[in-house]
Design a protein around this motif. Structure first.
Motif, PDB file in Angstrom:
ATOM      1  N   ILE A 356     -12.682   3.034  14.975  1.00 43.11           N
ATOM      2  CA  ILE A 356     -11.361   2.990  14.715  1.00 43.11           C
ATOM      3  C   ILE A 356     -11.013   2.209  13.384  1.00 43.11           C
ATOM      4  N   SER A 357     -11.752   1.393  12.960  1.00 45.74           N
ATOM      5  CA  SER A 357     -11.555   0.981  11.546  1.00 45.74           C
ATOM      6  C   SER A 357     -12.072   1.899  10.307  1.00 45.74           C
ATOM      7  N   LEU A 358     -13.286   2.501  10.474  1.00 41.87           N
ATOM      8  CA  LEU A 358     -13.702   3.653   9.610  1.00 41.87           C
ATOM      9  C   LEU A 358     -12.862   4.774   9.700  1.00 41.87           C
ATOM     10  N   ASN A 359     -12.133   5.106  10.775  1.00 44.28           N
ATOM     11  CA  ASN A 359     -11.309   6.016  10.853  1.00 44.28           C
ATOM     12  C   ASN A 359      -9.839   5.921  10.029  1.00 44.28           C
ATOM     13  N   LEU A 360      -9.626   4.784   9.773  1.00 48.29           N
ATOM     14  CA  LEU A 360      -8.584   4.427   8.989  1.00 48.29           C
ATOM     15  C   LEU A 360      -8.846   4.440   7.496  1.00 48.29           C
ATOM     16  N   SER A 361     -10.262   4.218   7.238  1.00 44.27           N
ATOM     17  CA  SER A 361     -10.844   4.441   5.928  1.00 44.27           C
ATOM     18  C   SER A 361     -10.732   5.758   5.566  1.00 44.27           C
ATOM     19  N   LEU A 362     -11.232   6.742   6.476  1.00 45.74           N
ATOM     20  CA  LEU A 362     -10.929   8.101   6.265  1.00 45.74           C
ATOM     21  C   LEU A 362      -9.483   8.563   5.972  1.00 45.74           C
ATOM     22  N   VAL A 363      -8.579   8.076   6.714  1.00 48.19           N
ATOM     23  CA  VAL A 363      -7.300   8.533   6.255  1.00 48.19           C
ATOM     24  C   VAL A 363      -7.072   7.897   5.222  1.00 48.19           C
ATOM     25  N   THR A 364      -7.300   6.701   4.586  1.00 48.28           N
ATOM     26  CA  THR A 364      -7.094   6.303   3.187  1.00 48.28           C
ATOM     27  C   THR A 364      -7.728   7.037   2.325  1.00 48.28           C
ATOM     28  N   ASP A 365      -9.093   7.414   2.656  1.00 48.23           N
ATOM     29  CA  ASP A 365      -9.778   8.394   1.611  1.00 48.23           C
ATOM     30  C   ASP A 365      -8.932   9.546   1.394  1.00 48.23           C
ATOM     31  N   LEU A 366      -8.376  10.235   2.523  1.00 49.42           N
ATOM     32  CA  LEU A 366      -8.018  11.574   2.303  1.00 49.42           C
ATOM     33  C   LEU A 366      -6.584  11.644   1.982  1.00 49.42           C
ATOM     34  N   VAL A 367      -5.788  10.438   1.877  1.00 50.65           N
ATOM     35  CA  VAL A 367      -4.423  10.406   1.325  1.00 50.65           C
ATOM     36  C   VAL A 367      -4.742   9.747  -0.250  1.00 50.65           C
ATOM     37  N   HIS A 368      -4.333  10.633  -1.006  1.00 43.28           N
ATOM     38  CA  HIS A 368      -4.584  10.324  -2.578  1.00 43.28           C
ATOM     39  C   HIS A 368      -3.287   9.790  -3.134  1.00 43.28           C
ATOM     40  N   ARG A 369      -2.148   9.735  -2.708  1.00 45.15           N
ATOM     41  CA  ARG A 369      -1.131   9.147  -3.252  1.00 45.15           C
ATOM     42  C   ARG A 369      -1.010   7.784  -2.515  1.00 45.15           C
ATOM     43  N   ALA A 370      -1.045   6.733  -3.327  1.00 44.38           N
ATOM     44  CA  ALA A 370      -1.188   5.358  -2.852  1.00 44.38           C
ATOM     45  C   ALA A 370       0.391   5.143  -2.200  1.00 44.38           C
ATOM     46  N   ARG A 371       1.180   5.733  -2.852  1.00 45.06           N
ATOM     47  CA  ARG A 371       2.683   5.366  -2.271  1.00 45.06           C
ATOM     48  C   ARG A 371       2.980   5.753  -0.928  1.00 45.06           C
ATOM     49  N   ASP A 372       2.053   6.520  -0.271  1.00 46.88           N
ATOM     50  CA  ASP A 372       2.165   6.963   1.000  1.00 46.88           C
ATOM     51  C   ASP A 372       1.017   6.423   1.955  1.00 46.88           C
ATOM     52  N   VAL A 373       0.377   5.940   1.532  1.00 44.37           N
ATOM     53  CA  VAL A 373      -0.792   5.366   2.372  1.00 44.37           C
ATOM     54  C   VAL A 373      -0.292   4.496   3.525  1.00 44.37           C
ATOM     55  N   GLY A 374       0.555   3.697   3.371  1.00 42.84           N
ATOM     56  CA  GLY A 374       1.169   2.939   4.651  1.00 42.84           C
ATOM     57  C   GLY A 374       1.655   3.789   5.503  1.00 42.84           C
ATOM     58  N   LYS A 375       2.574   4.656   5.253  1.00 43.27           N
ATOM     59  CA  LYS A 375       2.727   5.727   6.338  1.00 43.27           C
ATOM     60  C   LYS A 375       1.748   6.572   7.004  1.00 43.27           C
ATOM     61  N   ALA A 376       0.837   6.758   6.313  1.00 44.00           N
ATOM     62  CA  ALA A 376      -0.353   7.650   7.043  1.00 44.00           C
ATOM     63  C   ALA A 376      -1.046   6.790   7.920  1.00 44.00           C
ATOM     64  N   ILE A 377      -1.338   5.554   7.562  1.00 46.81           N
ATOM     65  CA  ILE A 377      -2.006   4.504   8.270  1.00 46.81           C
ATOM     66  C   ILE A 377      -1.178   4.378   9.598  1.00 46.81           C
ATOM     67  N   SER A 378      -0.054   3.926   9.246  1.00 45.02           N
ATOM     68  CA  SER A 378       0.784   3.459  10.611  1.00 45.02           C
ATOM     69  C   SER A 378       1.050   4.820  11.624  1.00 45.02           C
ATOM     70  N   LEU A 379       1.010   6.081  11.036  1.00 48.86           N
ATOM     71  CA  LEU A 379       1.215   7.361  11.652  1.00 48.86           C
ATOM     72  C   LEU A 379      -0.386   7.241  12.766  1.00 48.86           C
ATOM     73  N   THR A 380      -1.492   7.079  11.897  1.00 44.34           N
ATOM     74  CA  THR A 380      -2.603   6.972  12.690  1.00 44.34           C
ATOM     75  C   THR A 380      -2.744   5.904  14.004  1.00 44.34           C
ATOM     76  N   ILE A 381      -2.248   4.628  13.345  1.00 42.19           N
ATOM     77  CA  ILE A 381      -2.248   3.575  14.542  1.00 42.19           C
ATOM     78  C   ILE A 381      -1.339   3.849  15.475  1.00 42.19           C
ATOM     79  N   LEU A 382      -0.155   4.534  15.357  1.00 40.62           N
ATOM     80  CA  LEU A 382       0.919   4.834  16.253  1.00 40.62           C
ATOM     81  C   LEU A 382       0.164   5.833  17.506  1.00 40.62           C
ATOM     82  N   SER A 383      -0.333   6.827  16.825  1.00 40.31           N
ATOM     83  CA  SER A 383      -1.115   7.679  17.843  1.00 40.31           C
ATOM     84  C   SER A 383      -1.934   7.159  18.565  1.00 40.31           C
ATOM     85  N   GLY A 384      -2.799   6.024  18.052  1.00 40.71           N
ATOM     86  CA  GLY A 384      -3.840   5.403  18.898  1.00 40.71           C
ATOM     87  C   GLY A 384      -3.035   4.622  20.010  1.00 40.71           C
TER      88      GLY A 384
END
Length: 449
Positions: A356-384
């Motif tokens: 679950i922690s490296l999966n968040l790293s994977l999301v961070t790796d694949l989101v190349h726009r830093a201004r939108d990382v928070g939303k991508a991480i929250s969406l991933t955590i929300l699904s979990g």
């Protein structure tokens, strides 16, 4: 660390790791968070007896903090891309610590449910904030170990919490345990307000290390930390197969995590007929083993990745393996040996934490726009957590209807295998490119690198 040394060393880049304090701060935050989450599971038998609750009612109590938790996750992600992790975390830990203190004064099922809901709203801030802090503070090649390190708090917390809560409950009652845990939250809040901020702003960071962080945290992508993103990007995220693959993987891992977080103490008491103190010790063992083991996996993950493979999402291979490792919990019903049972739980928890922690790293790796990382991480955590919130309830019904835990463990194992397949097959594309195009094939990244 000191900036002093030989002139030659200073002329180059002396080794400095003051950002290690951020590792400590985030680890402490998540540890306190999960000590608080797991506390009700440790004292479940005492609470059930005092309020005459059924297994089904306990399942709803265990799950209830997640109801408000999931509601606030996406708003927190949006706020993180517009405000600072320092402010968001301060509000969150103050709220959930007040709720923990209020739990000591509950007098019914309803009042206990209310405090759990308030606690969930406050706790929605910490995990997305940690993901954002890693993006702001760590060079890109440290994301894996940094995320695994703070995520280890979700295992260190239940290990420490099981011991501390069991000891305090045995000596002074379960209500006193909740007051003690609330106090820890306020101590962390003070430390956060005094010492934490973005690396651009803190005075205790050396110039050399600040330059390293700012120069390497985006791995060559535009550094947009501090730039406000648009909430409309959520629609772009939901169009990405890679985002969905990560969400499914996260959902399977969080389901297993909450199953063990809330029901493992009851499982040990019901099947091994242990005292509350011995239950605390036995519960702590697999959680404690999982902490260093999962950190080692995080280190290996970072060492295996180069810049091009990191941005292309090759971390998915490690995530997939860890989810399969977590499925070891499905083997528990096939043995009555306590040592083997604890070993299987330890193996499973190691895989869960790393996944679950490296999966968040994977999301961070694949989101190349830093201004939108928070939303991508929250969406991933929300699904979990949408999947995870049903785990305590489903388990409660299984225990009530079937009189045992076997099918609860088997269902979780099946979900973990599904999660591994989803991560391995779906996370093949960049989620958000720096120029805004969605999606890009992983091979395109390697070609441009």
């Amino acid at each position: 660390m000191s900036d002093q040394g030989s002139g030659k060393a200073s002329a180059s880049t002396p080794f400095q790791f003051r950002r290690g304090w951020i590792y400590v701060l985030t680890l402490a935050l998540v540890t306190i968070n999960y000590m608080d989450r797991s506390a009700l599971g440790v004292v479940a038998q005492a609470v059930r007896g005092e309020f005459s609750l059924s297994p089904v009612q306990m399942g709803f109590l265990f799950s209830s903090f997640l109801w408000s938790y999931v509601i606030f996750l996406l708003p927190v992600g949006i706020m993180l891309d517009r405000s600072t992790a320092r402010n968001i975390n301060s509000i969150g830990i103050a709220l959930w610590s007040l709720a923990m203190a209020a739990t000591a004064g509950v007098w019914s099922f309803a009042t206990l449910l209310i405090t759990r809901l308030v606690m969930g709203a406050g706790e929605a801030t910490s995990i997305p904030s940690c993901g954002r802090i890693v993006r702001e503070w760590m060079p890109a090649k440290e994301r894996g170990i940094a995320n695994v390190f703070w995520s280890a708090g979700s295992f260190l917390g239940p290990a420490l919490g099981a011991l501390v809560v069991a000891w305090i409950t045995s000596s002074w009652g379960w209500r006193t345990a909740f007051i003690a845990l609330a106090s820890l939250g306020f101590v962390w809040l003070v430390c956060n307000l005094i010492w934490f901020d973005r690396p651009e702003n803190v005075s205790w960071l050396s110039d050399a290390e600040r330059k390293k962080i700012l120069g390497e945290r985006s791995a060559g992508s535009p550094d947009e930390v501090g730039v406000a993103g648009s909430p409309a990007v959520l629609l772009d995220l939901l169009k990405s197969p890679s985002q969905w693959g990560a969400m499914i993987g996260q959902a399977s891992g969080i389901y297993a995590l909450y199953l063990l977080l809330f029901w493992l103490p009851s499982y040990l008491q019901d099947t091994k007929h242990l005292t509350i103190m011995k239950t605390g010790i036995y519960t702590a063992i697999p959680w404690a083993i999982a902490v260093p083991a999962s950190i080692v996996i995080g280190l290996i993950s970072d060492r295996l990745l180069q810049r091009d493979t990191l941005l292309a999402g090759h971390r998915r291979v490690v995530v997939m393996i860890c989810l399969l490792l977590a499925a070891a919990l499905a083997l528990v019903p096939f043995t009555n040996d306590t040592t083997l049972i604890l070993t299987l739980f330890a193996v499973s928890l190691t895989g869960i934490n790393a996944a679950i922690s490296l999966n968040l790293s994977l999301v961070t790796d694949l989101v190349h726009r830093a201004r939108d990382v928070g939303k991508a991480i929250s969406l991933t955590i929300l699904s979990g957590n949408l999947c995870g919130l049903i785990a305590p309830i489903v388990t409660g019904y299984i225990v009530a209807w079937l009189g045992g835990y076997d099918w609860a463990l088997w269902i979780s194992g099946i979900l973990l295998v599904i999660g591994a397949i989803a991560v391995g097959t779906m996370t093949q594309s960049v989620i958000l490119r720096a120029d805004g195009a969605v999606p890009a094939r992983a091979g395109d990244i390697k070609a441009r690198a």
